[in-house]
Motif scaffolding. Sequence first.
Motif, PDB file in Angstrom:
ATOM      1  N   LEU A  55      33.477  38.156  35.469  1.00  0.00           N
ATOM      2  CA  LEU A  55      33.268  38.008  34.038  1.00  0.00           C
ATOM      3  C   LEU A  55      34.054  39.065  33.260  1.00  0.00           C
ATOM      4  O   LEU A  55      34.695  38.755  32.259  1.00  0.00           O
ATOM      5  CB  LEU A  55      31.780  38.074  33.698  1.00  0.00           C
ATOM      6  CG  LEU A  55      31.507  37.467  32.329  1.00  0.00           C
ATOM      7  CD1 LEU A  55      30.510  36.332  32.453  1.00  0.00           C
ATOM      8  CD2 LEU A  55      31.001  38.500  31.383  1.00  0.00           C
ATOM      9  N   PHE A  56      34.040  40.304  33.735  1.00  0.00           N
ATOM     10  CA  PHE A  56      34.802  41.365  33.065  1.00  0.00           C
ATOM     11  C   PHE A  56      36.304  41.114  33.129  1.00  0.00           C
ATOM     12  O   PHE A  56      37.029  41.348  32.155  1.00  0.00           O
ATOM     13  CB  PHE A  56      34.481  42.735  33.670  1.00  0.00           C
ATOM     14  CG  PHE A  56      33.103  43.250  33.358  1.00  0.00           C
ATOM     15  CD1 PHE A  56      32.558  43.147  32.084  1.00  0.00           C
ATOM     16  CD2 PHE A  56      32.346  43.845  34.351  1.00  0.00           C
ATOM     17  CE1 PHE A  56      31.289  43.634  31.802  1.00  0.00           C
ATOM     18  CE2 PHE A  56      31.072  44.340  34.077  1.00  0.00           C
ATOM     19  CZ  PHE A  56      30.543  44.231  32.799  1.00  0.00           C
ATOM     20  N   ILE A  57      36.782  40.639  34.252  1.00  0.00           N
ATOM     21  CA  ILE A  57      38.215  40.343  34.381  1.00  0.00           C
ATOM     22  C   ILE A  57      38.602  39.184  33.470  1.00  0.00           C
ATOM     23  O   ILE A  57      39.633  39.229  32.785  1.00  0.00           O
ATOM     24  CB  ILE A  57      38.599  40.055  35.851  1.00  0.00           C
ATOM     25  CG1 ILE A  57      38.443  41.332  36.697  1.00  0.00           C
ATOM     26  CG2 ILE A  57      40.024  39.509  35.948  1.00  0.00           C
ATOM     27  CD1 ILE A  57      38.501  41.092  38.196  1.00  0.00           C
ATOM     28  N   ILE A  58      37.783  38.155  33.439  1.00  0.00           N
ATOM     29  CA  ILE A  58      38.044  37.011  32.553  1.00  0.00           C
ATOM     30  C   ILE A  58      38.084  37.485  31.101  1.00  0.00           C
ATOM     31  O   ILE A  58      38.980  37.123  30.342  1.00  0.00           O
ATOM     32  CB  ILE A  58      36.987  35.908  32.760  1.00  0.00           C
ATOM     33  CG1 ILE A  58      37.133  35.293  34.151  1.00  0.00           C
ATOM     34  CG2 ILE A  58      37.089  34.842  31.669  1.00  0.00           C
ATOM     35  CD1 ILE A  58      35.929  34.487  34.608  1.00  0.00           C
ATOM     36  N   ARG A  59      37.119  38.318  30.720  1.00  0.00           N
ATOM     37  CA  ARG A  59      37.070  38.844  29.339  1.00  0.00           C
ATOM     38  C   ARG A  59      38.331  39.634  29.011  1.00  0.00           C
ATOM     39  O   ARG A  59      38.907  39.478  27.933  1.00  0.00           O
ATOM     40  CB  ARG A  59      35.820  39.716  29.153  1.00  0.00           C
ATOM     41  CG  ARG A  59      35.734  40.378  27.808  1.00  0.00           C
ATOM     42  CD  ARG A  59      35.564  39.327  26.699  1.00  0.00           C
ATOM     43  NE  ARG A  59      35.678  39.955  25.393  1.00  0.00           N
ATOM     44  CZ  ARG A  59      36.682  39.783  24.557  1.00  0.00           C
ATOM     45  NH1 ARG A  59      37.685  38.990  24.860  1.00  0.00           N
ATOM     46  NH2 ARG A  59      36.705  40.383  23.398  1.00  0.00           N
ATOM     47  N   GLU A  60      38.759  40.467  29.937  1.00  0.00           N
ATOM     48  CA  GLU A  60      39.976  41.250  29.692  1.00  0.00           C
ATOM     49  C   GLU A  60      41.181  40.332  29.529  1.00  0.00           C
ATOM     50  O   GLU A  60      41.997  40.515  28.620  1.00  0.00           O
ATOM     51  CB  GLU A  60      40.232  42.232  30.831  1.00  0.00           C
ATOM     52  CG  GLU A  60      41.500  43.030  30.617  1.00  0.00           C
ATOM     53  CD  GLU A  60      41.847  43.950  31.775  1.00  0.00           C
ATOM     54  OE1 GLU A  60      42.911  44.583  31.684  1.00  0.00           O
ATOM     55  OE2 GLU A  60      41.087  44.023  32.756  1.00  0.00           O
ATOM     56  N   ARG A  61      41.304  39.335  30.382  1.00  0.00           N
ATOM     57  CA  ARG A  61      42.437  38.410  30.289  1.00  0.00           C
ATOM     58  C   ARG A  61      42.411  37.659  28.960  1.00  0.00           C
ATOM     59  O   ARG A  61      43.453  37.444  28.340  1.00  0.00           O
ATOM     60  CB  ARG A  61      42.413  37.419  31.446  1.00  0.00           C
ATOM     61  CG  ARG A  61      42.493  38.046  32.837  1.00  0.00           C
ATOM     62  CD  ARG A  61      43.907  38.341  33.256  1.00  0.00           C
ATOM     63  NE  ARG A  61      43.971  38.903  34.587  1.00  0.00           N
ATOM     64  CZ  ARG A  61      44.141  38.210  35.707  1.00  0.00           C
ATOM     65  NH1 ARG A  61      44.274  36.895  35.661  1.00  0.00           N
ATOM     66  NH2 ARG A  61      44.185  38.826  36.870  1.00  0.00           N
ATOM     67  N   MET A  62      41.227  37.263  28.520  1.00  0.00           N
ATOM     68  CA  MET A  62      41.115  36.578  27.232  1.00  0.00           C
ATOM     69  C   MET A  62      41.558  37.496  26.098  1.00  0.00           C
ATOM     70  O   MET A  62      42.277  37.075  25.194  1.00  0.00           O
ATOM     71  CB  MET A  62      39.669  36.117  27.004  1.00  0.00           C
ATOM     72  CG  MET A  62      39.237  34.993  27.921  1.00  0.00           C
ATOM     73  SD  MET A  62      37.450  34.650  27.842  1.00  0.00           S
ATOM     74  CE  MET A  62      37.357  33.872  26.221  1.00  0.00           C
ATOM     75  N   ALA A  63      41.153  38.752  26.157  1.00  0.00           N
ATOM     76  CA  ALA A  63      41.494  39.711  25.102  1.00  0.00           C
ATOM     77  C   ALA A  63      42.990  40.014  25.090  1.00  0.00           C
ATOM     78  O   ALA A  63      43.561  40.261  24.023  1.00  0.00           O
ATOM     79  CB  ALA A  63      40.691  41.000  25.301  1.00  0.00           C
ATOM     80  N   ARG A  64      43.625  39.995  26.244  1.00  0.00           N
ATOM     81  CA  ARG A  64      45.059  40.289  26.324  1.00  0.00           C
ATOM     82  C   ARG A  64      45.932  39.137  25.827  1.00  0.00           C
ATOM     83  O   ARG A  64      47.097  39.329  25.521  1.00  0.00           O
ATOM     84  CB  ARG A  64      45.455  40.646  27.745  1.00  0.00           C
ATOM     85  CG  ARG A  64      44.972  42.012  28.174  1.00  0.00           C
ATOM     86  CD  ARG A  64      45.434  42.304  29.605  1.00  0.00           C
ATOM     87  NE  ARG A  64      44.950  43.577  30.056  1.00  0.00           N
ATOM     88  CZ  ARG A  64      45.554  44.740  29.848  1.00  0.00           C
ATOM     89  NH1 ARG A  64      46.690  44.776  29.173  1.00  0.00           N
ATOM     90  NH2 ARG A  64      45.043  45.866  30.310  1.00  0.00           N
TER      91      ARG A  64
END
Length: 116
Positions: A55-64
């Motif tokens: 979930l944290f990795i997905i969130r970071e990718r979305m933010a980038r």
Amino acid sequence: PDSFHHADHVRMAFLYLRRYSALEALGRFSTSLARFAAAMGKADRYHETITWAFLFIIRERMARSSRQQTWPEFASDNADLLNWKDKDDVLKRYYKDETLASPLARSTFVLPDKIS
């Protein structure tokens, strides 16, 4: 239950993150996934570290991303997140195998212990 695979988990996390703040999505997604596993008679399949880390990795990718993506766009741009139990599994960049296999990591989020 047999048709809810890893890519479906990633898609659901993406959708939660589109709708809720990161912390609210984390709570809702984790609770829903644990309940689903229990309802299917597979409560032991829920793994908190894997769930939270993805979930944290997905969130970071979305933010980038430079734009708000649809699921097909996100999936296409982040195909590495859809690989599961593959030699290139994204979590292998952050965790030792023995850490993810531990009872502690299954029941409690464990911080990454490997950087490569």
